[in-house]
Design an enzyme around this catalytic site. Structure first.
Site, PDB file in Angstrom:
ATOM      1  N   ASP A  30       1.039  -1.147   0.001  1.00 36.10           N
ATOM      2  CA  ASP A  30      -0.174  -0.040   0.028  1.00 36.10           C
ATOM      3  C   ASP A  30       0.784   1.184  -0.070  1.00 36.10           C
ATOM      4  O   ASP A  30       1.165   1.551   1.235  1.00 36.10           O
ATOM      5  CB  ASP A  30      -0.987  -0.052   1.219  1.00 36.10           C
ATOM      6  CG  ASP A  30      -1.721   1.210   1.421  1.00 36.10           C
ATOM      7  OD1 ASP A  30      -1.986   1.990   0.472  1.00 36.10           O
ATOM      8  OD2 ASP A  30      -2.499   1.285   2.496  1.00 36.10           O
ATOM      9  N   GLU A  64      -2.714  10.377  -0.482  1.00 39.13           N
ATOM     10  CA  GLU A  64      -4.029   9.738  -0.461  1.00 39.13           C
ATOM     11  C   GLU A  64      -4.339   9.290   1.181  1.00 39.13           C
ATOM     12  O   GLU A  64      -5.512   9.090   1.693  1.00 39.13           O
ATOM     13  CB  GLU A  64      -3.905   8.391  -1.382  1.00 39.13           C
ATOM     14  CG  GLU A  64      -5.235   7.664  -1.377  1.00 39.13           C
ATOM     15  CD  GLU A  64      -5.197   6.384  -0.283  1.00 39.13           C
ATOM     16  OE1 GLU A  64      -6.478   5.935  -0.377  1.00 39.13           O
ATOM     17  OE2 GLU A  64      -4.565   6.438   0.575  1.00 39.13           O
ATOM     18  N   GLU A  65      -3.207   8.966   1.878  1.00 42.94           N
ATOM     19  CA  GLU A  65      -3.357   8.383   3.158  1.00 42.94           C
ATOM     20  C   GLU A  65      -3.844   9.227   4.091  1.00 42.94           C
ATOM     21  O   GLU A  65      -4.584   9.012   4.950  1.00 42.94           O
ATOM     22  CB  GLU A  65      -1.900   7.604   3.699  1.00 42.94           C
ATOM     23  CG  GLU A  65      -1.354   6.455   2.660  1.00 42.94           C
ATOM     24  CD  GLU A  65      -2.036   5.236   3.143  1.00 42.94           C
ATOM     25  OE1 GLU A  65      -3.248   5.448   3.521  1.00 42.94           O
ATOM     26  OE2 GLU A  65      -2.052   4.257   2.369  1.00 42.94           O
ATOM     27  N   ASP A  87      -4.714   0.432  -5.752  1.00 42.11           N
ATOM     28  CA  ASP A  87      -4.323   0.939  -4.434  1.00 42.11           C
ATOM     29  C   ASP A  87      -3.521   0.011  -3.993  1.00 42.11           C
ATOM     30  O   ASP A  87      -2.260  -0.063  -4.432  1.00 42.11           O
ATOM     31  CB  ASP A  87      -5.533   1.531  -3.537  1.00 42.11           C
ATOM     32  CG  ASP A  87      -4.914   2.025  -2.128  1.00 42.11           C
ATOM     33  OD1 ASP A  87      -3.698   2.133  -2.004  1.00 42.11           O
ATOM     34  OD2 ASP A  87      -5.810   2.766  -1.517  1.00 42.11           O
ATOM     35  N   HIS A  92      -0.520  -0.796   6.863  1.00 42.37           N
ATOM     36  CA  HIS A  92       0.001   0.654   7.504  1.00 42.37           C
ATOM     37  C   HIS A  92       0.960   0.583   8.653  1.00 42.37           C
ATOM     38  O   HIS A  92       1.180   1.357   9.526  1.00 42.37           O
ATOM     39  CB  HIS A  92      -1.228   1.305   8.025  1.00 42.37           C
ATOM     40  CG  HIS A  92      -2.214   2.143   6.699  1.00 42.37           C
ATOM     41  ND1 HIS A  92      -3.057   2.719   6.894  1.00 42.37           N
ATOM     42  CD2 HIS A  92      -1.874   1.722   5.384  1.00 42.37           C
ATOM     43  CE1 HIS A  92      -3.601   3.242   5.804  1.00 42.37           C
ATOM     44  NE2 HIS A  92      -2.963   2.543   4.924  1.00 42.37           N
TER      45      HIS A  92
HETATM   46 ZN   LIG Z   1      -3.321   3.031  -0.109  1.00 42.68          ZN
END
Ligand SMILES: [Zn+2]
Length: 724
Positions: free
Chosen positions: A377, A414-415, A442, A543
């Protein structure tokens, strides 16, 4: 961010229920006859032009290369590159260089957006005596080669305010609306307390929003091993699941109100934008409760020493003791200093002008910023996009020109809240009225299972694309997708009207678009038909610092063949949309799905209101839309000379589904059929105006929203009918 991250949770909750064998056989038979013997979709090209197209497609499919994908992944994940950092700027230059090499007209587009980095983050247990925890402790496992990088950002919550809070702790499960209500029923007051919730079930910003609504003083969000840790399988480095120290960073911004820079809803945060046009940050829609994430190792000492009532049994996670609700006796001190500023972010936009319809844009993109290294990601999406671009570049070098203009976006920030895509979409709203589609990736590769989400008009198109792409498992992506689908449990049918994709035909399911990735501004603000594809698997490092090259190479795609597959699928979808004579949208199916949503909402209204409103106008409008969709489908395979007016009608139909005033209370979201759920954040809410009015028990609002839906459906139908 990506919708697919929540798949793990929903799958788990679906356990135990599978389609009966008979049904599966029936489904198989239906797919076989429709998909293979018939093979006569309206989007299938024809005759000489068809074989030329097939040659072009063949040439394209031969280009994406696992070795180059691996090199690109290594380059993109060599260092942490959070949005707005110097390392992020370097990745923008890397992507721009690749775009230029492929022959795209390329620019790096800057915006200035209001975002935070962490400057001081600490969480301490201060009572009862003898219980100690000073976090967040660093993310560490044995043997990860990247974990000591000094650029790894301290785990924190994007858009948390600064604050110092010391209070007793209350455990509130997932922090859903029903969880806070249940605590109220049990007379456990969260006001002034630090609420501890686990990740899962909804978007973390919804947890923060509800904590604020219910008066919490602080919010801690931790990753329970039930969700993506040892309960699911071996943790990293032995397996792909979240280790004890792994933390899920993430934004808690109120992107369900409007994504993008919260100081410029509806307008673009260009570098020169006058400050008078910006909402001052203290008045912008942003979370008010200090919030920060924890690993389960840091949450364990808190949870373990809590007293008060035993938690409801379905609130129990996988830590080896019984969870209690509190409040206390555990007290925690949160010290959060956030470093907020207007920061530069950089989209990379690459273009190939169309040779026949230059004003019609085929858009494709994924984000580039990462919380840390971002291998899955979003590196996996960037790598696949770059290989798709390289494939199209090879065609350009042979003299091929797309009929429509191609626009590739490598979005930034984006995050923090879909910033790069939202600001760019807001800036180009006028030109985008003639956009044909937006294709998103994504977290494109975290394992071998292909999946897709789209507006219903593009669902069959995506299946056709999947039939033309080879799968690393043998045969085609479509066949692998179908085989995997036969073994999947049935989705839960919820009473909330937010049931995932209604299956109207017996084919592989394509999901609905909710929130959580960059298609949101294109579909839900501008009404551009959109789709999102991904190949997913066991992904426990979302993440965290461990979403790095080492994890990816070991667990997601060791040979980079799924990167190759996604590059082919993404690029082929772009190629077909760019060169087709007649746009392949299927509005008959779209209308049928809408009809099913209306019927489901009607059932909920009947159960909610003593005197429920009439749904007949909305149902009639949906049926009219379906008839118009069926009629135009008969014209869609027609030849090029007629396609201008036909394509215009097909393009304008999705746009006709926008509500002029947007959804109640969140006007930025204008799509009448799809929005991120107000209380889910990621999962799609269908006909959200109506379903959320029913949720609220508001009869008058339900009637108004039925009327608004009827108007847009009639408008959509009449656009198709007016076409001669
Ligand atoms: Zn992402």
């Amino acid at each position: 961010m990506s919708y697919s991250h929540i798949d793990g949770n929903s799958q788990m909750k679906r356990s135990g229920r599978r389609r009966p064998r008979f049904f599966r056989l029936l489904l198989y038979a239906a797919v076989m006859s429709v998909g293979w013997i018939g093979n006569s979709s309206g989007s299938a090209p024809r005759s000489e032009e068809a074989s030329a197209q097939t040659d072009v497609e063949k040439q394209f499919l031969g280009v994406p290369d696992p070795k180059i994908a691996e090199e690109d992944m290594r380059a993109l994940t060599s260092t942490p590159h959070i949005a707005g950092s110097a390392a992020d700027r370097k990745t923008a230059e890397f992507v721009a260089q690749k775009f230029r090499e492929a022959g795209l007209e390329t620019e790096i587009v800057e915006y200035k957006v209001w975002i935070n980095y962490p400057s001081e983050i600490s969480v301490d247990v201060v009572a009862p005596p003898g219980v100690r925890m000073h976090g967040p402790r660093p993310e560490r496992v044995s043997g990860d080669p990247y974990q000591d990088d000094p650029l790894i950002v301290t785990p924190y919550s994007g858009f948390s305010p600064s604050g110092d809070v010391e209070a007793e702790v209350v455990y509130a499960n997932y922090g859903r609306l029903e969880d806070f209500k249940r605590l109220q029923q049990m007379k456990i007051d969260v006001r002034g307390k630090i609420v501890l919730v686990r990740y899962g079930s909804n978007y973390r910003g919804v947890k923060a929003y509800l904590a604020q609504q219910f008066g919490a003083a602080g919010l801690l969000i931790y990753s329970d091993p039930l969700e993506d840790g040892y309960f699911k399988g071996d943790p990293y480095p032995k397996g792909p699941w979240r280790p004890a120290s792994g933390v899920q960073r993430g934004s808690i911004g109120y992107s369900f109100d409007s994504p993008g820079d919260p100081t410029t809803p509806g307008i673009a945060s260009t570098p020169g934008l006058s400050m008078t046009l910006r909402t001052p940050p203290q008045r912008a829609e942003m979370p008010k409760v200090p919030t920060t994430p924890l690993s389960w190792a840091d949450a364990e000492p808190i949870l373990k020493h809590m007293a008060g009532p035993e938690s409801p049994r379905d609130w129990q996670g996988a830590l080896p003791f019984t969870y209690h609700l509190g409040p206390g006796p555990v007290r925690v001190r949160m010290h959060l200093r956030q470093d907020y500023a207007y920061r530069s972010i950089w989209d990379v936009v690459g273009r190939v002008p169309g040779s026949v319809y230059p004003d019609e844009w085929v858009l494709a993109g994924n984000h580039r910023d990462a919380w840390v290294f971002g291998a899955v990601d979003p590196g996996s999406g960037t790598v696949a996009m770059l290989e798709a671009v390289r494939g199209l570049g090879r065609l350009l070098k042979t003299g091929w020109r797309p009929k429509r203009t191609l626009v590739f976006g490598s979005w930034d920030a984006e995050e923090h809240g879909l910033m790069g895509s939202t600001e760019w979409a807001e800036q180009h709203a006028d030109e985008l009225e003639r956009a044909v589609a937006y294709l998103n990736m994504d977290s494109a590769v975290s394992g071998p299972n292909f999946g897709a989400s789209a507006v219903p008009s593009l669902k069959q198109f995506l299946r056709e694309v999947a039939k033309a792409v080879p799968s690393p498992k043998g045969a085609t992506v479509y066949q692998a997708w179908r085989t995997a689908g036969e073994n999947l449990p049935l989705p839960d049918v919820t009473d909330s009207g937010r049931t995932p994709a209604v299956q109207l035909n017996a084919d592989v399911p394509v999901g609905d678009l909710g929130g959580g990735s960059d298609y949101s501004p294109f579909l839900q603000h501008l009404g551009i038909p959109s789709a999102d594809i991904a190949s997913s698997g066991s992904y426990g490092v979302y993440h965290s610092a461990f979403d790095d090259f080492a994890w990816f190479k070991r667990f997601a795609d060791p040979d980079f063949v799924y990167e190759q597959e996604m590059a082919r699928a993404f690029g082929l979808a772009v190629l077909r949309l760019a060169d087709c004579n007649v746009l392949p949208y299927d509005y008959e199916n779209y209308a049928k799905e809408i009809t099913a949503y209306i019927r489901a909402a009607q059932g909920r209204a009947d159960a909610t209101f003593p005197k429920p409103p009439s749904f007949s106008n909305a149902l009639q409008a949906a049926e009219r839309f379906a008839r118009a969709g069926a009629a135009i489908a008969r014209e869609q395979p027609r030849d090029a000379s007629e396609s201008g007016a036909l394509n215009r009608a097909l393009r304008e139909t999705e746009r006709a589904l926008l509500l002029p005033n947007g959804l109640p209370g969140r006007p930025w979201f204008r799509h009448a059929i799809y929005a991120p759920g107000r209380y889910t954040g990621y999962a799609a809410a269908v006909i959200p105006g109506i379903n959320e009015a029913i949720d609220a028990g508001d009869l008058q609002a339900t009637e108004q929203q039925l009327e608004a839906l009827t108007v847009v459906l009639v408008r959509a139908a009449s656009i198709l009918e007016r076409h001669p």
